[in-house]
Structures are given as C-alpha cells and as structure tokens.
Scaffold this motif. Structure first.
Motif, PDB file in Angstrom:
ATOM      1  N   GLY A  22       0.784  -1.214   0.000  1.00 43.27           N
ATOM      2  CA  GLY A  22       0.000   0.000   0.000  1.00 43.27           C
ATOM      3  C   GLY A  22       0.821   1.271   0.000  1.00 43.27           C
ATOM      4  O   GLY A  22       2.052   1.250  -0.007  1.00 43.27           O
ATOM      5  N   TYR A  24       1.488   3.370   2.221  1.00 47.00           N
ATOM      6  CA  TYR A  24       2.325   3.625   3.391  1.00 47.00           C
ATOM      7  C   TYR A  24       3.402   2.554   3.565  1.00 47.00           C
ATOM      8  O   TYR A  24       4.128   2.570   4.560  1.00 47.00           O
ATOM      9  N   THR A  26       3.251  -0.549   4.375  1.00 41.78           N
ATOM     10  CA  THR A  26       3.029  -1.207   5.659  1.00 41.78           C
ATOM     11  C   THR A  26       3.525  -2.645   5.595  1.00 41.78           C
ATOM     12  O   THR A  26       3.129  -3.408   4.712  1.00 41.78           O
ATOM     13  N   CYS A  28       3.360  -6.207   6.224  1.00 41.28           N
ATOM     14  CA  CYS A  28       2.422  -7.257   6.612  1.00 41.28           C
ATOM     15  C   CYS A  28       3.177  -8.578   6.537  1.00 41.28           C
ATOM     16  O   CYS A  28       3.992  -8.774   5.633  1.00 41.28           O
ATOM     17  N   ASP A  43      -1.408  -8.420  10.099  1.00 36.40           N
ATOM     18  CA  ASP A  43      -1.770  -7.181   9.407  1.00 36.40           C
ATOM     19  C   ASP A  43      -2.050  -7.436   7.923  1.00 36.40           C
ATOM     20  O   ASP A  43      -1.430  -8.306   7.301  1.00 36.40           O
ATOM     21  N   SER A  45      -2.730  -4.878   4.737  1.00 38.57           N
ATOM     22  CA  SER A  45      -2.864  -3.515   4.235  1.00 38.57           C
ATOM     23  C   SER A  45      -3.508  -3.497   2.848  1.00 38.57           C
ATOM     24  O   SER A  45      -4.006  -4.506   2.356  1.00 38.57           O
ATOM     25  N   PHE A  46      -3.480  -2.339   2.227  1.00 38.94           N
ATOM     26  CA  PHE A  46      -4.027  -2.164   0.891  1.00 38.94           C
ATOM     27  C   PHE A  46      -3.385  -3.140  -0.098  1.00 38.94           C
ATOM     28  O   PHE A  46      -2.196  -3.446   0.004  1.00 38.94           O
ATOM     29  N   ASP A  73      -4.083   1.506   7.552  1.00 35.04           N
ATOM     30  CA  ASP A  73      -3.041   0.876   6.746  1.00 35.04           C
ATOM     31  C   ASP A  73      -2.683  -0.525   7.239  1.00 35.04           C
ATOM     32  O   ASP A  73      -1.888  -1.217   6.602  1.00 35.04           O
ATOM     33  N   HIS A  74      -3.285  -0.948   8.344  1.00 33.95           N
ATOM     34  CA  HIS A  74      -3.052  -2.306   8.835  1.00 33.95           C
ATOM     35  C   HIS A  74      -4.264  -3.210   8.671  1.00 33.95           C
ATOM     36  O   HIS A  74      -4.155  -4.422   8.867  1.00 33.95           O
ATOM     37  N   SER A 108      -9.484   6.149   8.765  1.00 32.38           N
ATOM     38  CA  SER A 108      -9.768   6.187   7.329  1.00 32.38           C
ATOM     39  C   SER A 108     -10.676   7.351   6.962  1.00 32.38           C
ATOM     40  O   SER A 108     -10.605   7.871   5.837  1.00 32.38           O
ATOM     41  N   HIS A 207       6.665  -0.812   9.768  1.00 28.85           N
ATOM     42  CA  HIS A 207       7.205  -0.034   8.649  1.00 28.85           C
ATOM     43  C   HIS A 207       8.725  -0.082   8.736  1.00 28.85           C
ATOM     44  O   HIS A 207       9.291  -0.037   9.837  1.00 28.85           O
TER      45      HIS A 207
END
Length: 225
Positions: A22, A24, A26, A28, A43, A45-46, A73-74, A108, A207
């Motif tokens: 994603g 950010y 993130t 995962c 996690d 994310s997108f 983002d998670h 969000s 991150h």
C-alpha cells in the motif's frame, strides 16, 4: 522479567516473510513454524495480492489474521484476504474491538476513504499466549501509538524474534499525534515491555527494516533504555 530460556529441544525455527503493501508501505507478515502447514497473517494492508499469492505458492493454510492495531493501513486489506481464504478469523486487542467498523477510530475517515472490514472474531489481552504449531507467541500490550497496539513475541523461537507493529521501528517509534495516541504511554510501553526482552531479539516492525532490541536500546533517539 525475561521469560525462561526454552530448552534446545523446545526451540522452533520460524519462517517469516514481510510484504510492504500500500501507499504507506506497511509491513504485513506471513509467519509459520518451519515444516508446518498452518500460518498466520499479521496485518493486512491495501492491495494484499502479493501476500495472498505467496501463501498459495507455499501451499500454506492461514488460520488467523492478527492485527497489531486498527489503523487503516493495517486493516484495509482484511476483506480481500478473507475473500481469498474464506472464514479466516480476525483478532485484535480488546481495546480496539470497534475499530474495524469505525472509520473515525481507524483514521480512514480523515483520509477521505472511509474503510471498514470484517471482525473482530476474537479479542486479545496482554500476556495472552497463542500457539501456532509448536511455536508459542506472547501478546504484549504496547499502547501509545494506539490504545490497543500489540507486539507478538515468539517465546520459543530458535532465534529470538518479535513483531512490533507500529510501536517500535529501526531508529524511530510510532506516531503519537493521532487521536487516542500518547507519547508518554508509548515510551512507557517500549521501556517496560519491549526493552525488557532479550537484547538479541530481532524486531519486525510495521514499517521499515528489521532491527534488534539491543540496538534500539543503545541508539534509538526517541526512547533510550
């Protein structure tokens, strides 16, 4: 206090792969004991397709999505992951039970793309022990970046390791300028719950690159031991 050192016969090699996803980036994670078919997704994310494809390539069977905390983002990819692996339970700390369905809480709404997702199916508490195959993972409640932030510490890994979410990064810490954040609480969480781990513990954060507890205790400019 440090947990007792596991006997050699009790130690488990852990396979862990991170996927920066994603906007950010993130981290995962897919985690499983070596040679074991079942895994966790930590996690989501997108755009989690790379993570989903990797799990399928390994022939692994996810048994849970564990959220280190409930920021967008998670959790933005939770429903897509669950479409790939139906009925996968979602776990989050009890302080954030409503965040999966509350765009204000999960931030969000502030980004202009209100997001909700399935869950939680179960909630987590500080000091709770989860098992995955022969591996044992202790839940550490590390509030500050968010009220329900957690870290997952493998108690019997062949090499000490923990997934820290957005509490502690390499050379940094999680942001504390969001609603529900507290810089004092985060510093206390890091000092009393993360910095008490074995200094050799490798930290896999939400991150950025991995680090170790010992390195952060010596050099992290935000929270020194």
């Amino acid at each position: 206090t440090l947990p007792p050192t596991p006997a050699a016969a009790d130690r488990v090699a852990i396979e862990l792969q991170g996927f920066p996803l994603g906007p950010y980036q993130t981290n995962c994670y897919v985690v499983r004991p070596a040679g074991h078919n079942e895994c966790w997704i930590v996690d989501a994310s997108f755009s989690p397709r790379p993570l989903v494809d990797a799990v399928r390539k390994w022939g692994a069977t996810p048994t849970a999505i564990i959220l280190t905390h409930g920021h967008i983002d998670h959790l933005a990819g939770v429903d897509e992951v669950r479409r790939a692996f139906p009925n996968l339970p979602v776990l989050i700390h009890e302080a954030e039970t409503h965040w999966t369905s509350d765009p204000q809480a999960n931030l969000s709404a502030f980004s202009g793309m209100p997001t909700t997702c399935h869950g939680p199916d179960r909630t987590l508490k500080h000091d709770q022990v989860l098992t995955l195959g022969a591996s044992r993972w202790r839940v550490l409640h590390v509030p500050g970046h968010s009220p329900g932030s957690i870290a997952l510490v493998c108690e019997n890994a062949a090499s000490p390791m923990a997934i820290s979410g957005d509490a502690l990064f390499a050379g940094s810490i999680g942001r504390t300028d969001f609603p529900g954040c507290s810089q004092a609480a985060l510093a206390n969480s890091i000092r009393t719950r993360l910095y008490t781990l074995d200094p050799a513990t490798e930290i896999f954060p939400g991150h950025g690159p991995s680090t170790t507890i010992g390195h952060e205790m010596r050099t992290n400019p935000y929270v020194r031991a």
